[in-house]
Design a protein around this motif. Structure first.
Motif, PDB file in Angstrom:
ATOM      1  N   GLY A 111       2.675   9.574  -6.335  1.00 55.51           N
ATOM      2  CA  GLY A 111       3.004  10.984  -6.320  1.00 55.51           C
ATOM      3  C   GLY A 111       4.026  11.407  -7.344  1.00 55.51           C
ATOM      4  O   GLY A 111       4.227  12.611  -7.564  1.00 55.51           O
ATOM      5  N   LEU A 112       4.712  10.465  -7.983  1.00 49.17           N
ATOM      6  CA  LEU A 112       5.695  10.803  -9.002  1.00 49.17           C
ATOM      7  C   LEU A 112       5.068  10.999 -10.374  1.00 49.17           C
ATOM      8  O   LEU A 112       5.749  11.436 -11.303  1.00 49.17           O
ATOM      9  N   VAL A 171      13.681   5.902  -3.596  1.00 49.16           N
ATOM     10  CA  VAL A 171      13.376   6.383  -2.243  1.00 49.16           C
ATOM     11  C   VAL A 171      11.953   6.015  -1.851  1.00 49.16           C
ATOM     12  O   VAL A 171      11.689   5.636  -0.694  1.00 49.16           O
ATOM     13  N   ALA A 172      11.010   6.109  -2.783  1.00 52.06           N
ATOM     14  CA  ALA A 172       9.618   5.767  -2.492  1.00 52.06           C
ATOM     15  C   ALA A 172       9.486   4.316  -2.049  1.00 52.06           C
ATOM     16  O   ALA A 172       8.750   4.011  -1.093  1.00 52.06           O
ATOM     17  N   PHE A 205       0.828  -1.205   0.000  1.00 52.88           N
ATOM     18  CA  PHE A 205       0.000   0.000   0.000  1.00 52.88           C
ATOM     19  C   PHE A 205       0.867   1.262   0.000  1.00 52.88           C
ATOM     20  O   PHE A 205       0.632   2.197  -0.772  1.00 52.88           O
ATOM     21  N   LEU A 206       1.905   1.280   0.835  1.00 56.64           N
ATOM     22  CA  LEU A 206       2.772   2.456   0.915  1.00 56.64           C
ATOM     23  C   LEU A 206       3.603   2.638  -0.348  1.00 56.64           C
ATOM     24  O   LEU A 206       3.807   3.768  -0.811  1.00 56.64           O
ATOM     25  N   ILE A 207       4.099   1.545  -0.904  1.00 59.83           N
ATOM     26  CA  ILE A 207       4.905   1.652  -2.132  1.00 59.83           C
ATOM     27  C   ILE A 207       4.080   2.260  -3.264  1.00 59.83           C
ATOM     28  O   ILE A 207       4.528   3.174  -3.971  1.00 59.83           O
ATOM     29  N   LEU A 208       2.870   1.767  -3.446  1.00 55.98           N
ATOM     30  CA  LEU A 208       2.037   2.275  -4.532  1.00 55.98           C
ATOM     31  C   LEU A 208       1.619   3.725  -4.296  1.00 55.98           C
ATOM     32  O   LEU A 208       1.558   4.521  -5.233  1.00 55.98           O
ATOM     33  N   LEU A 226       9.676  12.073   1.791  1.00 55.29           N
ATOM     34  CA  LEU A 226       8.896  12.285   0.570  1.00 55.29           C
ATOM     35  C   LEU A 226       8.705  13.766   0.277  1.00 55.29           C
ATOM     36  O   LEU A 226       8.776  14.190  -0.880  1.00 55.29           O
ATOM     37  N   THR A 227       8.481  14.562   1.326  1.00 53.77           N
ATOM     38  CA  THR A 227       8.289  15.995   1.120  1.00 53.77           C
ATOM     39  C   THR A 227       9.561  16.646   0.584  1.00 53.77           C
ATOM     40  O   THR A 227       9.506  17.472  -0.336  1.00 53.77           O
ATOM     41  N   ALA A 228      10.709  16.289   1.145  1.00 51.94           N
ATOM     42  CA  ALA A 228      11.973  16.870   0.685  1.00 51.94           C
ATOM     43  C   ALA A 228      12.250  16.510  -0.771  1.00 51.94           C
ATOM     44  O   ALA A 228      12.676  17.356  -1.562  1.00 51.94           O
ATOM     45  N   GLY A 229      11.993  15.259  -1.141  1.00 51.49           N
ATOM     46  CA  GLY A 229      12.216  14.852  -2.526  1.00 51.49           C
ATOM     47  C   GLY A 229      11.315  15.582  -3.507  1.00 51.49           C
ATOM     48  O   GLY A 229      11.756  16.013  -4.576  1.00 51.49           O
TER      49      GLY A 229
END
Length: 226
Positions: A86-87, A206-207, A78-81, A164-167
């Protein structure tokens, strides 16, 4: 300028309906359910990947805690997807919201603590006071370990949100620079675009890594309490 950069992390709303709920349903729509007797290539890849993930996640955990493997595997998928979602252009990343990450971190952390208190209370409480501690250090050490225990879910949620926010902010800055330099310095703009492409590949890694680290830390907490 700063407000424009951070506007990408605000929850999008259409007709008064938050689109975060729709984004949370995307992982379910992207996965291919097995509806035939004979497996196809995609189902075989999914099955092989899930077995590999379970083996990596459950290897440091004691056998009684292996019953959580499906739950943790589902969480990591779930987290990976969601992170990869967001990319894509014109999409929203729900995992950049601290509220969502904390809503995932706190219940799973609490699950490990309650599981330990139920199945191995002596072992779970023993982590608050290591053996051989001098008597004078017992009260402050118990206080420090207790605070450390309650900080764990906050660290889980903040780590995922911050990475994730920094990226995404860095990608936004580089893409804006490439767009501005296109008419002024085309060569520099091309170099900036190449940097953006490499950064996008890095953010894909990173995701996936951050989702794995999130679940791996939960399994380590589960190991301490099993």
């Amino acid at each position: 300028m700063i407000l424009n950069l951070f506007d990408q992390f605000s929850t999008p709303i259409m007709l008064g309906f938050p689109l975060t709920l729709l984004a949370l349903l995307m992982p379910t729509l992207l996965l291919s359910p097995q509806t035939t007797i004979v497996t196809n290539r995609l189902a075989t890849i999914q099955s092989w990947t899930m077995k590999l993930y379970i083996k990596q996640l459950m290897s440091p955990v004691n056998p009684p805690a292996h019953k959580w493997s499906i739950t943790l595997l589902t969480l990591m998928t779930f987290l990976i997807l969601l992170n990869l979602l967001g990319l894509l252009p014109y999409t929203f990343t729900p995992t950049t919201q601290l509220a969502l990450n904390m809503a995932l971190a706190i219940p799973f952390w609490l699950m490990t603590v309650l599981s330990g208190l139920r199945n191995a209370p002596t072992n779970s409480l023993g982590h608050l006071l290591p053996m051989g501690t001098p008597t004078i250090l017992i009260p402050p050490l118990i206080l420090i370990e207790t605070i450390s225990l309650f900080i764990r879910p906050l660290a889980l949620g903040v780590r995922l949100t911050a990475n994730l926010t920094a990226g995404h902010l860095l990608m936004q800055l580089i893409s804006s620079a490439a767009l501005i330099l296109t008419s002024m310095m085309p060569l520099i703009a091309m170099l900036t675009l190449m940097t953006l492409i490499m950064l996008t590949l890095l953010e894909m890694a990173v995701a996936m890594i951050q989702a794995y680290v999130f679940v791996l830390l939960i399994t380590l907490y589960l190991q301490e309490n099993s």
